[in-house]
Write a protein that holds these residues in place. Structure first.
Motif, short mmCIF file in Angstrom:
data_model
loop_
_atom_site.label_atom_id
_atom_site.label_comp_id
_atom_site.label_asym_id
_atom_site.label_seq_id
_atom_site.Cartn_x
_atom_site.Cartn_y
_atom_site.Cartn_z
N UNK A 135 0.83 -1.20 0.00
CA UNK A 135 0.00 0.00 0.00
C UNK A 135 0.87 1.26 0.00
N UNK A 136 1.99 1.20 0.78
CA UNK A 136 2.88 2.35 0.83
C UNK A 136 3.53 2.60 -0.53
N UNK A 137 3.82 1.52 -1.24
CA UNK A 137 4.47 1.66 -2.56
C UNK A 137 3.54 2.34 -3.57
N UNK A 138 2.23 2.24 -3.33
CA UNK A 138 1.29 2.88 -4.24
C UNK A 138 1.37 4.41 -4.14
N UNK A 139 1.75 4.88 -2.96
CA UNK A 139 1.83 6.33 -2.75
C UNK A 139 3.25 6.86 -2.81
N UNK A 140 4.24 6.01 -2.52
CA UNK A 140 5.66 6.34 -2.53
C UNK A 140 6.03 7.31 -1.40
N UNK A 141 7.24 7.14 -0.90
CA UNK A 141 7.84 8.03 0.11
C UNK A 141 6.90 8.31 1.28
N UNK A 142 6.37 7.22 1.85
CA UNK A 142 5.45 7.37 2.98
C UNK A 142 5.60 6.22 3.94
N UNK A 143 4.89 6.27 5.06
CA UNK A 143 4.94 5.24 6.09
C UNK A 143 3.54 4.71 6.29
N UNK A 144 3.39 3.41 6.16
CA UNK A 144 2.08 2.75 6.31
C UNK A 144 2.09 1.91 7.58
N UNK A 145 1.12 2.12 8.46
CA UNK A 145 1.00 1.34 9.68
C UNK A 145 0.01 0.22 9.48
N UNK A 146 0.23 -0.88 10.19
CA UNK A 146 -0.69 -2.00 10.09
C UNK A 146 -0.76 -2.75 11.39
#
Length: 341
Positions: free
Chosen positions: A330-341
């Motif tokens: 999911x983070x790769x879809x937006x790039x340069x971000x941090x995804x929590x799970x």
């Protein structure tokens, strides 16, 4: 008066004859030294023992000196002088005497003072020689064998010490080789951080610990954005240098107890023991800035996408990694971000 002295002299001669007979019985030769005149009378047995004709040598002390083996002479003289000077209570020695044929015979020699003058000074000394050649040869042979045995034992001890030291060094070398082999088997050859195999082992250990104690454990996974573009534009050697620089920068930002590994390609993963989600999120922000600094000299900015997760009770490792991988996707879809799970 003369008639009274004559029986006394006869009695003395009889005693001396008896003494000589006794000495002849218990020895192979006797000697009688008149100290004042330096005259030495030797028995027939003495001459027979050494093979000389009867009375075939001068009857003085020099004759004795001349037949002593040169290697024994100093030792014998020291013992004899110690008795003469009263520094030793007895005179006894074992040494080699030269026979008429030039060979040497081992003998034992014992002597003592038997007459003294009015001032108490010794005037006469009698001694006895005995042939000990056969016994001495056996003794010397046993001594030589003992020395050879001791030497053999010393050599064996040295050999054992050498073999022990060689074995110790070999074991040390094997241990070092085994440690190096283990390190290589757990290390990514390009970045020199841990590989996937070592990470999975550390994660398994931390997961078991979490099941027992329930402490906070976080996982952080990140993937470099548009990394293929770097390889296509600058070549794989440049891409490899970027991966090495990223690994070094991230490693310097982690604790010693954190497990940092290359998960595959341009994808990395970090195991953070005793770290709640908030702390791991702050770390991810620092690493995101660090990666940007690593790529400062590139044509395009270097960024990374991050996924964060914490261990949950009852969740398997397979489910945990799947959850983390989905978050990274999911983070790769937006790039340069941090995804929590």
């Amino acid at each position: 008066m003369d008639e009274q002295q004559l029986p006394a002299a006869d009695a003395r001669d009889g005693i001396e004859k008896t003494l000589r007979y006794a000495l002849e019985v218990v020895s192979d030769g006797i000697w009688d030294w008149d100290i004042a005149s330096n005259h030495v009378k030797r028995s027939p047995g003495w001459y027979r023992m050494l093979g000389y004709p009867l009375d075939g040598l001068p009857e003085d002390v020099d004759t004795w000196h001349s037949v002593i083996h040169p290697d024994d002479f100093e030792r014998v003289m020291q013992g004899f002088q110690a008795y003469i000077e009263g520094r030793h209570p007895t005179y006894a020695a074992e040494y080699r005497c030269r026979c008429l044929d030039g060979e040497y015979l081992w003998i034992s020699d014992h002597g003592r003072f038997v007459e003294f003058d009015g001032q108490g000074q010794a005037t006469r000394m009698i001694g006895a020689h005995r042939n000990i050649h056969e016994r001495k040869l056996v003794e010397l042979e046993l001594q030589q064998r003992n020395e050879e045995l001791h030497e053999l034992n010393r050599n064996l001890e040295q050999l054992v010490e050498q073999r022990t030291e060689a074995l110790r060094r070999a074991n040390l070398a094997l241990a070092e080789q085994a440690a190096e082999a283990l390190r290589l088997s757990e290390t990514d050859p390009l970045t020199q951080i841990f590989n996937r195999r070592r990470f999975e082992s550390s994660l398994q250990h931390e997961w078991l610990h979490f099941q027992r104690h329930g402490h906070d454990v976080s996982l952080l996974m990140f993937d470099l954005d548009h990394f293929k573009r770097i390889n296509d534009s600058h070549g794989h050697p440049v891409g490899d240098r970027v991966l090495v620089a990223v690994a070094k920068g991230v490693r310097n930002s982690l604790r010693d107890g954190d497990c940092f590994a290359r998960w595959g390609g341009e994808e990395f993963i970090v195991l953070l023991p005793d770290t709640p989600l908030a702390a791991s999120h702050a770390l991810a922000e620092r690493l995101r800035r660090c990666i940007g600094e690593v790529g400062a000299g590139l044509e395009h900015a270097l960024t990374a996408s991050f996924a964060l997760a914490t261990l949950r009770c009852g969740e398997s490792l397979e489910d945990l990694l799947r959850r983390l991988d989905d978050a990274l996707y999911r983070a790769k879809q937006r790039r340069d971000c941090i995804e929590l799970c």
